[in-house]
Design a protein around this motif. Sequence first.
Motif, PDB file in Angstrom:
ATOM      1  N   THR A 118       0.847  -1.188   0.000  1.00 39.61           N
ATOM      2  CA  THR A 118       0.000   0.000   0.000  1.00 39.61           C
ATOM      3  C   THR A 118       0.881   1.235   0.000  1.00 39.61           C
ATOM      4  OG1 THR A 118      -1.688   1.228   1.236  1.00 39.61           O
ATOM      5  CG2 THR A 118      -0.130  -0.085   2.517  1.00 39.61           C
ATOM      6  N   LEU A 119       0.357   2.323  -0.535  1.00 40.05           N
ATOM      7  CA  LEU A 119       1.108   3.572  -0.542  1.00 40.05           C
ATOM      8  C   LEU A 119       1.016   4.287   0.800  1.00 40.05           C
ATOM      9  CD1 LEU A 119       0.202   5.075  -4.051  1.00 40.05           C
ATOM     10  CD2 LEU A 119       2.390   4.109  -3.339  1.00 40.05           C
ATOM     11  N   GLY A 120      -0.011   3.947   1.574  1.00 40.75           N
ATOM     12  CA  GLY A 120      -0.200   4.630   2.844  1.00 40.75           C
ATOM     13  C   GLY A 120      -0.879   5.973   2.684  1.00 40.75           C
ATOM     14  N   CYS A 121      -1.486   6.199   1.519  1.00 32.90           N
ATOM     15  CA  CYS A 121      -2.219   7.435   1.268  1.00 32.90           C
ATOM     16  C   CYS A 121      -3.354   7.119   0.298  1.00 32.90           C
ATOM     17  CB  CYS A 121      -1.302   8.517   0.684  1.00 32.90           C
ATOM     18  SG  CYS A 121      -0.654   8.141  -0.965  1.00 32.90           S
ATOM     19  N   ASP A 122      -4.174   8.101   0.009  1.00 33.78           N
ATOM     20  CA  ASP A 122      -5.261   7.948  -0.960  1.00 33.78           C
ATOM     21  C   ASP A 122      -4.640   7.738  -2.347  1.00 33.78           C
ATOM     22  OD1 ASP A 122      -7.227   8.538  -2.964  1.00 33.78           O
ATOM     23  OD2 ASP A 122      -8.402   9.638  -1.499  1.00 33.78           O
ATOM     24  N   GLU A 123      -4.742   6.513  -2.885  1.00 38.08           N
ATOM     25  CA  GLU A 123      -4.062   6.193  -4.140  1.00 38.08           C
ATOM     26  C   GLU A 123      -4.621   6.981  -5.324  1.00 38.08           C
ATOM     27  OE1 GLU A 123      -3.695   2.016  -4.845  1.00 38.08           O
ATOM     28  OE2 GLU A 123      -2.852   1.635  -2.854  1.00 38.08           O
ATOM     29  N   LYS A 124      -5.921   7.242  -5.324  1.00 43.24           N
ATOM     30  CA  LYS A 124      -6.514   8.030  -6.398  1.00 43.24           C
ATOM     31  C   LYS A 124      -5.982   9.459  -6.374  1.00 43.24           C
ATOM     32  CE  LYS A 124     -10.961   9.386  -8.415  1.00 43.24           C
ATOM     33  NZ  LYS A 124     -12.454   9.312  -8.269  1.00 43.24           N
ATOM     34  N   LEU A 125      -5.888  10.039  -5.182  1.00 44.77           N
ATOM     35  CA  LEU A 125      -5.351  11.388  -5.048  1.00 44.77           C
ATOM     36  C   LEU A 125      -3.868  11.409  -5.386  1.00 44.77           C
ATOM     37  CD1 LEU A 125      -5.743  14.336  -4.283  1.00 44.77           C
ATOM     38  CD2 LEU A 125      -5.376  13.705  -1.881  1.00 44.77           C
ATOM     39  N   PHE A 126      -3.139  10.376  -4.988  1.00 52.75           N
ATOM     40  CA  PHE A 126      -1.708  10.263  -5.316  1.00 52.75           C
ATOM     41  C   PHE A 126      -1.509  10.346  -6.826  1.00 52.75           C
ATOM     42  CE2 PHE A 126       1.782   7.459  -6.677  1.00 52.75           C
ATOM     43  CZ  PHE A 126       2.858   7.985  -5.971  1.00 52.75           C
ATOM     44  N   LYS A 127      -2.286   9.574  -7.560  1.00 51.69           N
ATOM     45  CA  LYS A 127      -2.179   9.563  -9.016  1.00 51.69           C
ATOM     46  C   LYS A 127      -2.504  10.938  -9.589  1.00 51.69           C
ATOM     47  CE  LYS A 127      -3.746   6.808 -12.992  1.00 51.69           C
ATOM     48  NZ  LYS A 127      -4.625   5.679 -13.410  1.00 51.69           N
ATOM     49  N   THR A 128      -3.518  11.595  -9.037  1.00 47.52           N
ATOM     50  CA  THR A 128      -3.899  12.928  -9.498  1.00 47.52           C
ATOM     51  C   THR A 128      -2.804  13.943  -9.211  1.00 47.52           C
ATOM     52  OG1 THR A 128      -6.245  12.444  -9.147  1.00 47.52           O
ATOM     53  CG2 THR A 128      -5.626  14.762  -9.296  1.00 47.52           C
ATOM     54  N   VAL A 129      -2.207  13.848  -8.019  1.00 47.60           N
ATOM     55  CA  VAL A 129      -1.131  14.764  -7.640  1.00 47.60           C
ATOM     56  C   VAL A 129       0.063  14.609  -8.579  1.00 47.60           C
ATOM     57  CG1 VAL A 129       0.608  15.250  -5.862  1.00 47.60           C
ATOM     58  CG2 VAL A 129      -1.799  14.978  -5.218  1.00 47.60           C
ATOM     59  N   VAL A 130       0.431  13.359  -8.853  1.00 44.92           N
ATOM     60  CA  VAL A 130       1.570  13.107  -9.748  1.00 44.92           C
ATOM     61  C   VAL A 130       1.298  13.660 -11.145  1.00 44.92           C
ATOM     62  CG1 VAL A 130       2.913  11.306 -10.904  1.00 44.92           C
ATOM     63  CG2 VAL A 130       2.349  11.076  -8.476  1.00 44.92           C
ATOM     64  N   LYS A 131       0.127  13.348 -11.687  1.00 46.01           N
ATOM     65  CA  LYS A 131      -0.204  13.814 -13.038  1.00 46.01           C
ATOM     66  C   LYS A 131      -0.268  15.333 -13.103  1.00 46.01           C
ATOM     67  CE  LYS A 131      -2.636   9.834 -14.992  1.00 46.01           C
ATOM     68  NZ  LYS A 131      -3.888   9.367 -15.631  1.00 46.01           N
ATOM     69  N   THR A 132      -0.913  15.956 -12.123  1.00 49.93           N
ATOM     70  CA  THR A 132      -1.039  17.413 -12.114  1.00 49.93           C
ATOM     71  C   THR A 132       0.320  18.082 -11.985  1.00 49.93           C
ATOM     72  OG1 THR A 132      -3.222  17.200 -11.068  1.00 49.93           O
ATOM     73  CG2 THR A 132      -2.193  19.359 -11.002  1.00 49.93           C
TER      74      THR A 132
END
Length: 263
Positions: free
Chosen positions: A192-206
Amino acid sequence: MEVRAKKALGQHFLTDQSIAKGIVDALTPGGVRDVLEVGPGMGVLTRYLLEREDINPVMIEIDGESVNYLLSHFPGIEGRLIEADYLKLDTGRLFGDRYRVIGNFPYNISSQIFFKILEDRERIPEVVCMIQKEVADRIAEGPGSKTYGILSVLLQAWYDIDYVMSVGPGAFAPPPKVKSAVIRLRRNDRQTLGCDEKLFKTVVKTSFNQRRKTLRNALKPLVGTVVDPDKAQAIFSDPVFDLRAERLGVEDFVTLTLSLSTN
């Protein structure tokens, strides 16, 4: 009978047998038996996959002409070849358990293939693939490189990546206009990433979509949608927001995502 390379499918058929064998040999011996070959084309990898006794290869090919060629040239492929689009394939119905992926990925959809692999990462312990060298460099690079980007972070979060070899245009028919490379992805121990994975992906892309901007400026529109305005100022006071996305590793993006989480 030869298969006509179709530009719309991004087909460039590997013809160098030594490279083909090297790609298949890069699959770890004694690993998960089920192996899915994506886009076998004229079967240059298929030949060596069928020779390996430690794997159970299955091939998926979208091009009907290639399917007919494979069936006529590889008698052992019957029952193993599926005519379908990998991007639309329900792998859960094809494999009951884990499976590995191999292939000379069409360069025009390689990113889409990697995103599909990420969706099924718990069942895919290993990937060996030929892709455009520029994309391979991007995936394998670490923070600080100009080529480091979205796929670098998302794939490195879940896989250890090895750069296997570079391949010149002359190894293909027709020769592509770009250089190619073979990389190997092996699933790491992260559960697990230990965070909201959907938000993580959004943060990286943004962050990378405006990679020339500091994180403060790149993420400002996103922060306004997930964080109370009164908290945003305090969050942005962190010196990490003075950096650009290319300076952050996976763990840094996890920490960043946690700071933006509304939970």
